[in-house]
Write a protein that holds these residues in place. Structure first.
Motif: not given
Length: 458
Positions: A168-172, A177-184, A200-206, A225-230
């Motif tokens: 949670x701390x890492x995601x926050x 406000x950015x994206x976290x790319x993760x495998x289904x 993860x969504x609770x942190x404000x990430x997408x 992966x691009x500029x919106x990727x955290x």
């Protein structure tokens, strides 16, 4: 010499017994509360448990005497028997389930060194004070130094209150406000209904899901992966396995995407272990290029509940200075236990993991022979233990157990020294892999104490 008959008594007849004492006289013999509290044993209990709890036990014992359930002379001992061993409602148990890291039993058992460290840290400590200069110092600096010494591949480290908090701390800090790319295939539920996507969504990430349940390639990550990727997140599916037609991207295949790669290994294994060849470890992931690794301290590391953040110095520094870090920080007792776990002798978890099957079998046979000599229906049996705690799914560890009739399971759980086993094929198995050898005598005595209750339920 001639004996004269006693008036009112027929010749030769035995004397009548004295009349029963009126209930009022019995009540007068019940010790007063103030007198009971002067009993050295109860006075010591007040120091250990507090006056309120001891007085409540005294009142219960007095009420039993007033109701005629016990004689007045037994009130002090009854009050003592009603008192718990400690001021906490938690009861120590013997883990004979065969699950080394049983979540319902608190996962890892602390080493003797860690327990001693907790006791010493219970009072005032220099947790944030430099005793040489008298000024404020970095919190938990010696524990962090010990963690870095064990993990030289990590340029920096930070500790929070559990593994989920680390993620949670890492995601926050890195992806709000950015994206976290993760495998289904790595969108897991971590237990008790808590699901990684919700966390993860609770942190404000997408979340940006890629691939399929069974196959995700490096190209799937690169395509989104691009500029919106955290950051790119790799999650070890620690409580299940997918076999067959599968593919997953390795950390080394993702390091060229231009964003941090965060790896949640979950189980807290710091370095490869020969007994768990498929379990990911922090050192391997960092050397493969992971920017950050998160893990739990109370699993295979064998320490207290905490979350570890290991990796690049700039990222760890950003996490440690984030406002949320204050809410997730650990106390001095956790820091003390963690440091002692890292620097001290092998933990109970490590010893249980490496226990030899022959030694376990010998212990089971010795205990079974001793209990059978007492007339108990018991035999030594082979068993299969597991790691548990969301670690090493599908891995079994050869073990040995005491096999008892099924009613022993409930009788042992509710005994003076609770023992938790498992039911298998209509028998109660007490697996010895997670039971330290020094607890063998306590285990045997618990079985003897449970015998009457178990046989009464049979």
């Amino acid at each position: 010499m001639e004996q004269r008959p006693v008036p009112g008594r027929t010749g030769g007849a035995p004397p009548r017994s004295a009349p029963e004492e009126p209930p009022a006289d019995v009540r007068r013999r019940i010790p007063r509360t103030d007198a009971l509290l002067r009993d050295p044993r109860l006075a010591a209990a007040v120091d250990r448990l507090g006056a309120h709890r001891v007085k409540a036990a005294v009142r219960q014992a007095q009420e039993r005497a007033r109701a005629g359930a016990i004689p007045p002379e037994q009130v002090p001992q009854t009050a003592l028997d009603l008192l718990p061993g400690t001021a906490s409602g938690l009861r120590p148990v013997i883990n004979a389930t065969g699950v080394l890291l049983h979540t319902n039993l608190g996962r890892a058992a602390l080493s003797a060194a860690a327990r001693q460290a907790v006791r010493e840290a219970a009072g005032p400590t220099d947790v944030e004070l430099d005793l040489t200069t008298g000024v404020r110092a970095r919190r938990g600096r010696s524990a962090l130094a010990a963690l870095h010494a064990r993990m030289p591949a990590a340029r920096a480290a930070h500790v929070v209150n559990n593994g989920a908090a680390a993620l949670v701390l890492a995601a926050t800090a890195l992806a709000a406000g950015k994206e976290i790319v993760v495998s289904r295939g790595e969108m897991v539920e971590i237990g008790d209904g808590f699901r990684l996507p919700d966390l993860l969504v609770s942190t404000g990430a997408r979340l940006r899901e890629v691939g399929t349940t069974n196959r995700t390639t490096p190209a799937d990550y690169a395509a989104v992966t691009g500029p919106d990727t955290g950051f790119v997140l790799k999650v070890h599916p620690s409580n299940f396995r997918i076999t067959g037609f599968t593919r997953s991207a390795e950390v080394a295949e993702l390091t060229g995407l231009g964003v941090p790669v965060v790896v949640d290994i979950g189980s807290g294994l710091l370095a490869p272990h020969p007994a768990l060849p498929e379990e990911p470890d922090a050192d391997t992931q960092l050397r493969a290029g992971a920017a950050l690794v998160t893990a739990s301290g109370d699993k295979l590391l064998g320490g207290p509940q905490c979350g570890l953040l290991l990796g690049r110095a700039d990222l760890v520094r950003a996490l440690a200075r984030h406002p949320l870090a204050r809410a997730l920080r650990v106390d001095k007792l956790t820091l003390a236990a963690l440091e002692a776990t890292l620097t001290g002798p092998p933990t109970p978890t490590a010893l249980a993991l490496t226990a030899g099957p022959d030694a376990l079998r010998a212990r089971a046979e010795r205990l079974a022979a001793a209990l059978a000599a007492d007339g108990i229906d018991v035999r030594a049996a082979g068993s299969a233990a597991t790691v548990g705690g969301g670690g090493a799914p599908g891995v079994t560890l050869p073990s040995a157990a005491l096999s008892l009739p099924e009613p022993y399971a409930a009788a042992l759980r509710t005994g003076p020294v609770p023992v938790v086993g498992r039911l298998e094929a209509g028998r109660c198995l007490l697996d010895l892999r997670a039971v330290p050898p020094e607890d063998d005598d306590r285990l045997a005595e618990a079985v003897r104490s449970a015998r009457a209750t178990a046989e009464g339920r049979a």
